[in-house]
Write an enzyme that holds these catalytic residues in place. Structure first.
Site, PDB file in Angstrom:
ATOM      1  N   ALA A  53      14.837  55.104  77.226  1.00 20.22           N
ATOM      2  CA  ALA A  53      14.372  55.684  76.289  1.00 20.22           C
ATOM      3  C   ALA A  53      15.248  57.007  75.789  1.00 20.22           C
ATOM      4  O   ALA A  53      15.603  57.071  74.587  1.00 20.22           O
ATOM      5  CB  ALA A  53      12.980  56.053  76.406  1.00 20.22           C
ATOM      6  N   CYS A  80       5.552  50.676  78.807  1.00 19.29           N
ATOM      7  CA  CYS A  80       4.400  50.592  78.779  1.00 19.29           C
ATOM      8  C   CYS A  80       3.715  49.219  78.187  1.00 19.29           C
ATOM      9  O   CYS A  80       2.366  48.875  78.386  1.00 19.29           O
ATOM     10  CB  CYS A  80       3.750  51.505  77.755  1.00 19.29           C
ATOM     11  N   TRP A  93     -19.725  65.582  61.471  1.00 15.61           N
ATOM     12  CA  TRP A  93     -19.402  66.391  62.461  1.00 15.61           C
ATOM     13  C   TRP A  93     -18.491  65.595  63.361  1.00 15.61           C
ATOM     14  O   TRP A  93     -19.331  64.815  64.350  1.00 15.61           O
ATOM     15  CB  TRP A  93     -20.255  67.404  63.223  1.00 15.61           C
ATOM     16  N   ALA A 128       6.714  58.482  77.564  1.00 15.49           N
ATOM     17  CA  ALA A 128       7.641  57.626  76.706  1.00 15.49           C
ATOM     18  C   ALA A 128       8.208  58.540  75.423  1.00 15.49           C
ATOM     19  O   ALA A 128       9.261  58.574  75.217  1.00 15.49           O
ATOM     20  CB  ALA A 128       7.081  56.285  76.329  1.00 15.49           C
ATOM     21  N   GLU A 144      24.840  51.797  82.013  1.00 16.64           N
ATOM     22  CA  GLU A 144      23.363  51.371  82.254  1.00 16.64           C
ATOM     23  C   GLU A 144      23.633  50.137  83.526  1.00 16.64           C
ATOM     24  O   GLU A 144      24.341  49.389  83.381  1.00 16.64           O
ATOM     25  CB  GLU A 144      22.557  50.819  81.390  1.00 16.64           C
ATOM     26  N   ASP A 201      12.293  60.750  82.182  1.00 19.77           N
ATOM     27  CA  ASP A 201      11.534  60.739  83.379  1.00 19.77           C
ATOM     28  C   ASP A 201      12.300  61.500  84.517  1.00 19.77           C
ATOM     29  O   ASP A 201      11.471  61.838  85.669  1.00 19.77           O
ATOM     30  CB  ASP A 201      11.076  59.474  83.914  1.00 19.77           C
TER      31      ASP A 201
END
Length: 449
Positions: free
Chosen positions: A12, A44, A434, A301, A34, A283
């Site tokens: 991310a 997720c 309300w 995320a 990577e 993270d």
């Protein structure tokens, strides 16, 4: 000669930064290393892949490596691990394709994420014992469940992952037992939320074990029992360990990049570390909490995506703050939604210098006469002296996204009375006159007077 922006980590934060930087400055050389093969994926969504609601694992990938290379002109190198950073020489050491080499940089982003915590249990190496924090693990779990058709599943940990995987494995036909060493599940959400979720889990057939610590797992090559600290044991054909994550900081720490009080990488408002041209996000990094103004570590995320995008702008000459966080989170627990934001723990609020006052109200998500109305519970916390909102939670069969109203109020420094007087939309298919959040704010405001 153009500058070089090196990104370590392809999820991310890293890919948001790489994409944004390349859009802002097409002449900038952007290289992403990577170590795995997956990039830009929706972690997720993994429990829902295991559950069967997502057809293919690849469906969780937002942008493929090929699109990053061909459409966005990012030099993305999967299967390449950065094993060292030299901030003085402004180089990284990389291993990939059977060789080791150095790459220089003008700007560097460390976005290496976090790893699932694996407690020092016996038997974590048995077949059928999993954590779920990356795509390969999700694929392995789905394959194992498909091939073995387990009758009994054990979930260790009652956080987001534990709740979501309990639902996923129940949907796959397993009898599910969930073990949580604390008195309640979803500890950061507070007791009002936890109590509602726990009752609902039991209604869904989950065998809930609270205040119950696990010590390990037994089996002959393959797991067949969960062993508890009191010496008792329960049968299990598959186990998911979901007790949290820890930021990946070894690479940074070895390079002399400073860590913060939370144990994650310390950063300023622009994501910079103690080295001016070295950034950290996602993270593995801290961010500033909007309520306390202090560093915090809440690996989510949106935090990673937003910080990466801001850093992509900063390295191209437009300094952009990464933004404060409120720890806003939402989780699906079978038919319930549970959400939280800000500071709910009164002890933590006092440590931050506040005098917390809280209220919990139970209301209807729509007018009682309108079809589909569901019970909803809202908790709000405010500071007694200033009236400023500190946090809130929402739980119910519909309407948990109302937490976004509270999160917005936190970022604006809104008081309980100001929230009470906020002009929210009303129509019977959507809410009472309300809204439950306004009702909670009204009750809290009265308590503060």
């Amino acid at each position: 000669m153009s500058d070089t922006f090196v990104v370590v980590g392809g999820d991310a934060a890293g890919m948001s930064a790489a994409s944004k930087a390349k859009r802002e400055d097409p002449d900038l050389e952007v290289i992403v290393f990577e170590k795995g093969e997956w990039v830009s994926y929706a972690a997720c969504g993994m429990p829902y892949y295991v559950k069967g609601e997502v057809d293919e694992l690849e469906d969780l990938v937002a942008v493929t490596p090929e699109r990053f290379r061909e459409e966005r002109d990012v030099d993305l190198r999967t299967g390449h691990e950065v094993v060292g950073i030299d901030p003085e020489r402004e180089t990284v050491a990389v291993e990939g394709d059977g060789e080791r080499f150095e790459q220089g940089y003008d700007h560097l982003l460390v976005g290496v994420g976090a790893s699932a915590i694996v407690p020092p249990f016996d038997g974590t190496d048995l077949d059928g014992v999993f954590t779920i924090h990356d795509m390969d693990e999700a694929g392995e779990i789905e394959s194992y469940v498909t091939e073995q058709s387990p009758d009994r599943a054990a979930i260790v940990g009652g956080g987001y992952v534990g709740i979501e995987m309990a639902e996923a494995l129940s949907a796959r036909g397993a009898d599910v037992a969930l073990y949580e060493m604390l008195p309640h599940v979803l500890q950061p959400f507070g007791e009002p939320v936890a109590g509602v979720v726990e009752d609902h889990l039991r209604e869904q057939g989950i065998d809930l074990h609270l205040d119950t610590a696990v010590s390990g797992f037994n089996g002959d090559g393959r797991v067949d029992r969960v062993v508890l600290e009191d010496g008792e044991s329960d049968p299990a054909d598959v186990v998911i360990v979901g007790v949290g994550v820890a930021p990946n900081v070894d690479l940074a720490e070895e390079a002399g990049i400073e860590l913060g009080s939370t144990g994650a990488i310390a950063t300023d408002e622009y994501g910079r570390t103690n080295y001016e041209n070295v950034y950290a996000a996602g993270d593995c990094a801290e961010a500033r909490h909007v309520v306390t103004g202090e560093p915090d570590h809440v690996p989510l995320a949106l935090t990673a995506n937003r910080a990466g995008r801001a850093i992509g702008q900063t390295v191209t000459g437009s300094p952009t703050p990464t933004g404060d966080i409120a720890g806003t989170a939402i989780v699906k627990a079978f038919d319930l939604g549970a959400a939280r934001t800000g500071i709910l723990d009164e002890e933590r609020a006092r440590e931050a210098g506040f005098d917390p006052v809280s209220v919990t109200i139970t209301d209807e998500s729509r007018p009682g006469y309108y079809p589909g109305s569901e019970e909803i519970k809202v908790t709000l916390v405010a500071d007694r002296d200033s009236g400023r909102l500190l946090g809130g939670s929402v739980v119910g069969a519909e309407g948990a996204k109302r937490i976004d109203t509270v999160a917005t109020a936190l970022h604006a420094g809104t008081t309980a009375t100001e929230l009470q007087n906020t002009d929210l939309a009303y129509a019977p298919p959507f809410s009472p006159v309300w809204d439950p959040v306004l009702t909670a704010a009204k009750v809290l405001s009265g308590k503060l007077e």
